[in-house]
Design an enzyme around this catalytic site. Structure first.
Site: not given
Ligand SMILES: *[C@@H]1O[C@H](CO)[C@@H](O)[C@H](O)[C@H]1NC(C)=O
Ligand SMILES: CC(=O)N[C@H]1CO[C@H](CO)[C@@H](O)[C@@H]1O
Length: 713
Positions: A277, A313, A372, A395, A435, A555
């Site tokens: 990244w 991602c 994501h 993931d 959340n 991002y």
């Protein structure tokens, strides 16, 4: 080992039958044969085994495996397939005893499911069923039905014949090897998905769309999953080999997806993709430059497991999706806009302001990703209470460790929605991603932090996936959470707290002044105004000291460079709405943009009269120019066509080291070029498809184009 081999070893002189692999066999196997052992005078000899794998033959129909580009038979669990065995004479059911033996891995054992004999008679059956479909002259057609739990992978076939001298086994013939995959069409298989259109999309579709950008300004990337391309199935199986995953676990979809979530990233296990990244991708392919999964998987398997550089991602999610679809597990890529991260089930994202309401960058952790991407895969969860089967989050992006490795899931989406986050695997992490609350604190003079604002709606703003069988978006936010502010939502949050999630409960007085930043459509290079919309709710005069910062961010929310900083003073008359504009010029940001060209605006301020804090945040995505992709020539299988890609440099400076990539499933393997702009290709297959192109250079990333085309037979 060698009960079996020594029995067979006495055989000398039996024509065409050789006692070779399996190298080891278990006692149970030996006894089973012993029990059915009886003498035949002229025992069978095998001349040929045909697995009926040609396109027009029976096994290619019904198994939904016709699209795989492979030299082998590929079938799905629990659905019968047929093989033809040619003997030296007609088969006599009463006297002749034989079995078709399936063997996977180097040390086959009946008890491990790596050695499976299949018998032709109704009386004698093992875990897989066999039957005689047809007998004509010396040829027997046998139907074989695998069990719903059987190992997914590549099997070898032998025919074993019982003779007075022991068991004679055919020589290994690689051309009869067979792949067995998960079967979402079969109610008996844990991956059963009872919807033909969903299966067509989530198992059979090689093309996808991955969403990115911002929830109110969604961008799309086309992606070639390429799960049927030559070599991809072997690469997916290689990933499990590389993980040293025991064969006996490879029939269990929960274990397979959990292992894959660890193996798709290179952290701790030399898995498929190296994350980067940093903005500097000199020693690899920039993540924004990939257009499909095929090149990545073939590189990885071709190098016997050297991790491929680089991914972020969506690349992890896209390659994971290829893995899922290729093995027959329904899978889709989803995008969560404003995804909280890095917080171990703590539902707070902290933003720290100084005494005057100005953002304190040094004390604020960057832990909200603009978006994501992860995967959902469909399966029954026999390990969980009823109701938690269906879509599961997995993931592969390395964010947090789970049981000591960088992996995540499978976590039941239904369990996340209901706050039942005590169930495996990693549900608290996924729950927090959608959340968490954003909490603004003001740092007092004495260093203590005071909660000044809670924003419960920012994180998990929207979850999108591609629509079924067309190119639209599908908003699946309601599968992850109940509507904001509903009684169900409150109950879910209380439930999650029982399982250890911590929330901020300070009750704050409603501020009587609000500020908002509406979204903007900005093309790269444009000057634009960011508007701060102030709204009073009070019948008195209000004065605000306001700070506005615009920061170029990756991002992942990581800031790169500040492009604007303004401190307007805003006076509001009673009950007045007022717009304050902040000009951002092209030259302010052009040389500071990083790959995904996002500018994050945060405005904070303090109301003089009341001391209350007002805040607003907005991510503006700067839109890059598009590639124009055009194809010419007659769109027929095997005929030559041309594709041209057009791009206009929007800048006043030259772009150097420009790389172009393109590919299209079934029509064109991936191509890399930095000079040619026209390519020829010959479609391999009929049907409607896309050609996808990306352009990349250090100064300009994430430039895409695509075109749709229909190829005739
Ligand atoms: C990212 O890539 C650059 C250039 O290829 C390299 O120098 C850097 O070490 C990489 N960073 C990580 C974290 O791998
Ligand atoms: C002038 C103006 O727009 N006044 C608004 C101030 O705020 C109240 C409450 O939101 C509105 O009703 C007024 O229209």
């Amino acid at each position: 080992q060698s009960q079996l081999q020594s029995t067979g070893g006495e055989s000398g002189g039996v024509r065409a039958l050789h006692v070779t692999a399996p190298r080891t066999a278990t006692l149970s196997f030996y006894f089973m044969w012993k029990m059915i052992f009886f003498l035949t005078i002229k025992f069978l000899d095998i001349w040929d085994v045909d697995v009926l794998k040609r396109p027009q033959e029976i096994n290619k129909q019904g198994h939904h495996t016709h699209l795989y580009s492979s030299d082998f038979l590929i079938v799905r669990r629990t659905l019968e397939f047929q093989i033809k065995i040619t003997f030296d004479r007609p088969y006599k059911p009463a006297e002749d005893k034989f079995a078709v033996e399936f063997v996977i891995g180097p040390s086959p054992q009946y008890s491990k499911g790596t050695y499976i004999p299949v018998f032709p008679s109704e009386e004698r059956q093992s875990v897989w069923r066999g039957r005689i479909v047809e007998t004509s002259d010396n040829v027997v057609t046998m139907g074989i039905t695998t069990s719903p739990e059987c190992i997914v992978g590549k099997y070898m076939i032998y025919i074993g014949v019982v003779t007075p001298y022991g068991i004679r086994r055919t020589r290994r013939d690689p051309s009869t090897d067979i792949y067995i995959l998960f079967n979402p069409w079969s109610p008996a298989d844990p991956v059963f998905l009872d919807d033909e259109e969903e299966r067509e999309e989530c198992v059979m579709n090689e093309l996808g769309i991955i969403y990115h950008g911002a929830y109110d300004d969604v961008s799309e990337r086309a992606w070639n999953y390429g799960q049927f391309e030559f070599g991809v199935l072997d690469a997916c199986l290689f990933i499990m080999d590389k993980a040293d995953m025991p064969l006996s676990n490879r029939g269990d979809v929960i274990k397979v997806t959990r292992v894959a979530s660890a193996m798709l990233n290179s952290r701790d296990d030399d898995g498929v993709l190296v994350g980067n990244w940093s903005g500097d991708y000199t020693y690899g392919v920039p993540p924004t430059s990939w257009t499909g999964s095929v090149e990545i998987l073939l590189d990885y398997a071709g190098s016997r497991g050297t991790p491929v550089c680089y991914a972020q991602c969506w690349v992890y999610a896209a390659v994971f999706n290829t893995f899922l679809r290729c093995l027959g597990i329904p899978g889709r890529v989803v995008t969560n806009f404003f995804s909280a991260h890095d917080n171990d089930g703590n539902l707070k994202m902290d933003i720290i302001l100084d005494e005057n309401g100005k953002l304190d960058r040094n004390r604020t952790k960057d832990s909200i990703w603009n978006y994501h991407c992860w995967n959902e895969c469909f399966m029954a969860r026999s390990d969980l209470p009823p109701g938690f089967g269906g879509w599961q989050v997995v993931d592969a992006t390395p964010q947090e460790t789970s049981d000591g490795m960088f992996r995540c899931g499978p976590a039941s989406v239904a369990a996340v929605k209901h706050g039942q986050i005590c169930y495996p695997f990693d549900a608290p992490f996924v729950f927090a991603e959608v959340n968490s609350d954003v909490i603004f604190y003001r740092r007092q003079k004495d260093g203590t932090l005071e909660v000044v604002k809670v924003n419960p709606t920012h994180v998990g703003r929207m979850v999108l996936t591609k629509a079924v069988l067309h190119d639209g978006r599908r908003d699946i936010t309601d599968q992850y959470k109940f509507p904001e502010g509903s009684p169900e939502e409150r109950r879910v949050l209380e439930k999650a707290e029982e399982f250890g999630c911590q929330r901020e409960k300070a009750s704050l007085p409603q501020s009587d002044v609000e500020v908002e930043i509406p979204t903007l459509d900005v093309r790269v290079g444009d000057n634009f105004d960011v508007t701060l919309q102030f709204k009073n709710h009070s019948d008195q005069r209000r004065t605000a000291d306001v700070y506005v910062t615009g920061t170029v961010v990756y991002y992942t929310g990581v800031p790169s460079a500040e492009v604007v900083f303004k401190t307007p003073k805003v006076k509001l008359d009673p009950l007045q709405n007022k717009d304050e504009k902040v000009l951002v010029r092209g030259e302010d940001y052009m040389h500071k943009l990083v790959e995904q060209a996002n500018i994050h605006f945060i405005t904070t301020g303090k109301i003089k009269e009341t001391g209350q804090i007002i805040t607003a945040m907005k991510v503006i995505t700067i839109h890059n120019p598009k590639l124009i992709v055009k194809v010419t020539g007659s769109p027929r299988v095997s005929e030559e066509m041309y594709v041209s890609v057009e791009f206009t440099n929007p800048f006043k400076f030259n772009l150097e080291n420009v790389h172009l990539r393109m590919e299209g499933p079934g029509i064109m393997p991936f191509k890399r070029t930095s000079i040619t702009w026209t390519e020829t290709f010959s479609p391999r297959r009929a049907g409607s498809t896309k050609l996808i192109a990306s352009l990349d250079c250090a100064a300009l990333r994430q430039v895409y184009g695509e075109t749709e085309l229909t190829i005739q037979q």
